[in-house]
Scaffold this active site. Structure first.
Site, short mmCIF file in Angstrom:
data_model
loop_
_atom_site.label_atom_id
_atom_site.label_comp_id
_atom_site.label_asym_id
_atom_site.label_seq_id
_atom_site.Cartn_x
_atom_site.Cartn_y
_atom_site.Cartn_z
N ARG A 41 0.70 -0.75 0.62
CA ARG A 41 0.31 -0.32 0.60
C ARG A 41 1.16 0.97 -0.06
O ARG A 41 0.31 2.61 -0.81
CB ARG A 41 -0.95 -0.33 0.93
CG ARG A 41 -2.16 -1.40 1.03
CD ARG A 41 -2.69 -0.70 2.35
NE ARG A 41 -4.40 -0.90 1.92
CZ ARG A 41 -5.10 -1.75 2.69
NH1 ARG A 41 -4.76 -1.69 3.79
NH2 ARG A 41 -6.49 -2.05 2.34
N LYS A 206 -15.57 -15.49 5.86
CA LYS A 206 -17.21 -15.74 6.50
C LYS A 206 -17.67 -15.00 5.23
O LYS A 206 -17.39 -14.16 4.63
CB LYS A 206 -17.35 -14.44 7.48
CG LYS A 206 -16.61 -14.18 8.55
CD LYS A 206 -16.61 -13.35 9.60
CE LYS A 206 -17.88 -12.77 10.86
NZ LYS A 206 -17.30 -11.74 11.02
N GLY A 356 -6.66 -6.96 0.92
CA GLY A 356 -6.63 -6.85 1.23
C GLY A 356 -5.28 -8.54 1.72
O GLY A 356 -4.49 -8.55 0.85
N GLY A 380 -12.41 -4.32 1.24
CA GLY A 380 -13.69 -4.12 1.74
C GLY A 380 -14.49 -2.62 0.69
O GLY A 380 -15.63 -2.68 -0.17
C1 3PG Z 1 -8.34 -1.59 5.09
O1 3PG Z 1 -7.68 -2.13 5.36
O2 3PG Z 1 -9.21 -2.77 5.03
C2 3PG Z 1 -8.36 -0.17 4.83
O3 3PG Z 1 -7.58 0.15 5.21
C3 3PG Z 1 -9.47 0.16 5.32
O4 3PG Z 1 -9.42 0.14 7.47
P1 3PG Z 1 -10.67 0.06 8.44
O5 3PG Z 1 -11.74 -1.42 7.54
O6 3PG Z 1 -10.29 0.29 9.90
O7 3PG Z 1 -11.88 0.76 7.14
#
Ligand code: 3PG
Ligand code: MG
Length: 399
Positions: A41, A206, A356, A380
Site C-alpha cells: 500500500r 465469512k 487485503g 472492503g
Molecule cells: C482496510 O484495510 O480495509 C482499509 O485500510 C480500511 O480499514 P478499515 O476497515 O479499518 O476502515
C-alpha cells in the site's frame, strides 16, 4: 463520472502550495517486532506523491493505521511507515507526532517546496470516524486548515464516511490521485461489460461479509468459485458434515437459497485438507468435501478442487479474485491459495486481485505481481464497489 484528477491539479501551479494527500497506509505490522510485513500500500501511492514532489508542492500525507479507539496508542503509530515511505521516495519524510496539533502545524510550516510530511494516525482523533457530523466536521476543519488542496489516493478507505475521506474534500479544492483513478477504472470494467467468460473466485472466512457481493455478482458472472473458510457454510447447506471447520450456522439457509438460485454457476470444493487442529504442524489429510471427519477442521481446499478451479479459470477472459482459499499463512495449508493464484496469473484474461488478504497472499507466496492485470489496494472498498454501492469517498470527489 465527473471527477477532477491529479493532472488537473498539476496543470495549475502547485509549487509551494500545501497539498493534503489522504493515503491508505494501513499496512500489516508484525505483532512482535512492529516491522512492516507488506509495504504494497505504501508503494501504491508513490506515483501520486512522486508527481507532487516533482511539481514542488509541500506534500502533507495523512492516513489511518489499524483501528485505535480515538486516542493515541503507540501500537498504531505511523512512525515506522514514515521511515519506509522515505526509503521508497529516496528523501526523508518529516513525521508529525500528532494529526492536527502543534506538531502537525509546525511540521507543515517547516516544509520546503517538494518536501513530504506524514501526520500521525488519523484515528487517534475521535472526530475522524465519528457518526456525529458536527464532531467529524470540526476535525475536518482542522485538517483542512493544514492545506490548500486535497488529493484522495486512499482507495482502500473510500467506503468509509470518515472526516479525512468525506468531509475534508467539501472544504478544499479536491482531486482524485493516480491510484484512486486506476482502481475506479479497473473496477468499472468489471461492473460494465466484462469480456466473457467472467469468473469470480471468492474465499476468506465469512459468508456474511461476502453475501451482498455474491448477490450482486451472481447475475453478472459465468462462474463463481468458492473456497476458503466460507465454503464450509455452503457445504453444510448441501447437507454435508463439516466437522469443526468454520461455520456460520445462521447463514446456512441463505447459502442454500443462493445455491438454488445460482443454477449451477457456483462451484464448491470437492476435496479439502482437514487437520486435527488449527496449527501449522497439525496432522492433516486430504478428504472428500462430503466426508470431513467430525473431529477435524478444514484448513484448505484440496488438490482435486484446485485442478477443477484451474480448469474453470483457464478458459476465462475476465477474472476477479477476493479472499484466500485456505490458511495460507501456514505453509501446510497454502497450496490451495497458491494453486488458484497461479492459475489466475497464467490465464489469458483480464485479472483483478481484490485487496487485503489476497493481495498480501500474492506477495507472501512470492508470486510475480506483474502477472496480474491489477492488484487492488482495497478489500472492503473493492467489494462495495462491485456491489454497486455509493462510496462516500468517491461521491465526495464528484461534488
Ligand atoms: C482496510 O484495510 O480495509 C482499509 O485500510 C480500511 O480499514 P478499515 O476497515 O479499518 O476502515
Ligand atoms: Mg477492512
Amino acid at each position: 463520472m465527473n471527477i477532477r484528477t491529479l493532472d488537473d491539479l498539476l496543470a495549475e501551479e502547485v509549487t509551494g502550495r500545501r497539498v493534503l494527500v489522504r493515503a491508505d497506509l494501513n499496512v500489516p505490522l508484525d505483532k512482535q517486532t512492529g516491522q512492516i510485513t507488506d509495504d504494497g500500500r505504501i508503494r501504491a501511492v508513490l506515483p501520486t506523491l512522486g508527481a507532487l514532489v516533482q511539481a514542488g508542492a509541500k506534500v502533507v500525507v495523512c492516513s489511518h493505521l489499524g483501528r485505535p479507539k480515538g486516542s493515541p496508542d503507540p501500537a498504531f503509530s505511523l512512525r515506522p511507515v514514515a521511515g519506509r515511505l522515505g526509503e521508497l521516495l529516496g528523501a526523508p519524510v518529516h513525521f508529525a507526532e500528532d494529526t492536527v496539533g502543534d506538531s502537525a502545524r509546525s511540521t507543515v510550516a517547516g516544509l520546503a517546496d517538494g518536501q513530504v510530511a506524514l501526520l500521525e494516525n488519523l484515528r487517534f482523533n475521535p472526530g475522524e470516524t465519528s457518526k456525529d457530523e458536527a464532531q467529524r466536521g470540526a476535525f475536518a476543519d482542522q485538517l483542512a486548515a493544514l492545506a490548500d488542496a486535497y488529493v484522495d489516493d486512499a482507495f482502500g478507505a473510500v467506503h468509509r464516511r470518515h472526516a479525512s475521506v468525506y468531509d475534508v474534500p467539501a472544504r478544499l479544492p479536491h482531486v482524485a490521485g493516480r491510484l484512486v483513478l486506476r482502481e475506479v477504472e479497473v473496477l468499472g470494467t468489471l461492473t460494465g461489460e466484462p469480456d466473457r467468460p467472467y469468473v469470480v473466485v471468492l474465499g476468506g472466512s465469512k459468508v456474511s461479509d461476502k453475501l451482498a457481493v455474491i448477490e450482486a455478482l451472481l447475475p453478472k458472472v459465468d462462474r463463481l468459485l468458492v473456497g476458503g473458510g466460507m465454503c464450509f457454510t455452503f457445504l453444510k447447506a448441501q447437507g454435508h458434515e463439516v466437522g469443526s471447520s468454520l461455520l456460520e450456522e445462521e447463514m446456512v439457509e441463505t447459502c442454500r437459497s443462493l445455491l438454488e438460485r445460482a443454477g449451477g454457476k457456483i462451484m464448491l470444493p470437492v476435496d479439502v485438507v482437514a487437520a486435527d487442529a488449527f496449527a501449522p504442524d497439525a496432522p492433516h489429510d486430504t478428504v472428500r468435501a462430503d466426508g470431513i471427519p467430525s473431529k477435524r477442521v478444514g484448513l484448505d481446499i484440496g488438490p482435486e478442487t484446485v485442478a477443477g478451479f484451474a480448469a474453470a479459470l483457464r478458459g476465462a477472459r475476465t477474472i476477479f479474485w477476493n479472499g484466500p482459499m485456505g490458511v495460507f499463512e501456514m505453509a501446510a495449508f497454502a497450496h490451495g491459495t497458491r494453486g488458484v493464484a497461479e492459475a489466475i496469473a497464467n490465464a489469458d484474461a483480464f485479472t483483478v486481485v481484490g485487496g487485503g488478504d489476497s493481495a498480501a497472499a500474492v506477495r507472501a507466496l512470492g508470486l510475480d505481481e506483474q502477472a496480474f492485470s491489477h492488484i487492488s489496494t482495497g478489500g472492503g472498498a473493492s467489494l462495495e464497489y462491485l456491489e454497486g454501492k455509493t462510496l462516500p469517498g468517491i461521491a465526495a470527489l464528484e461534488n
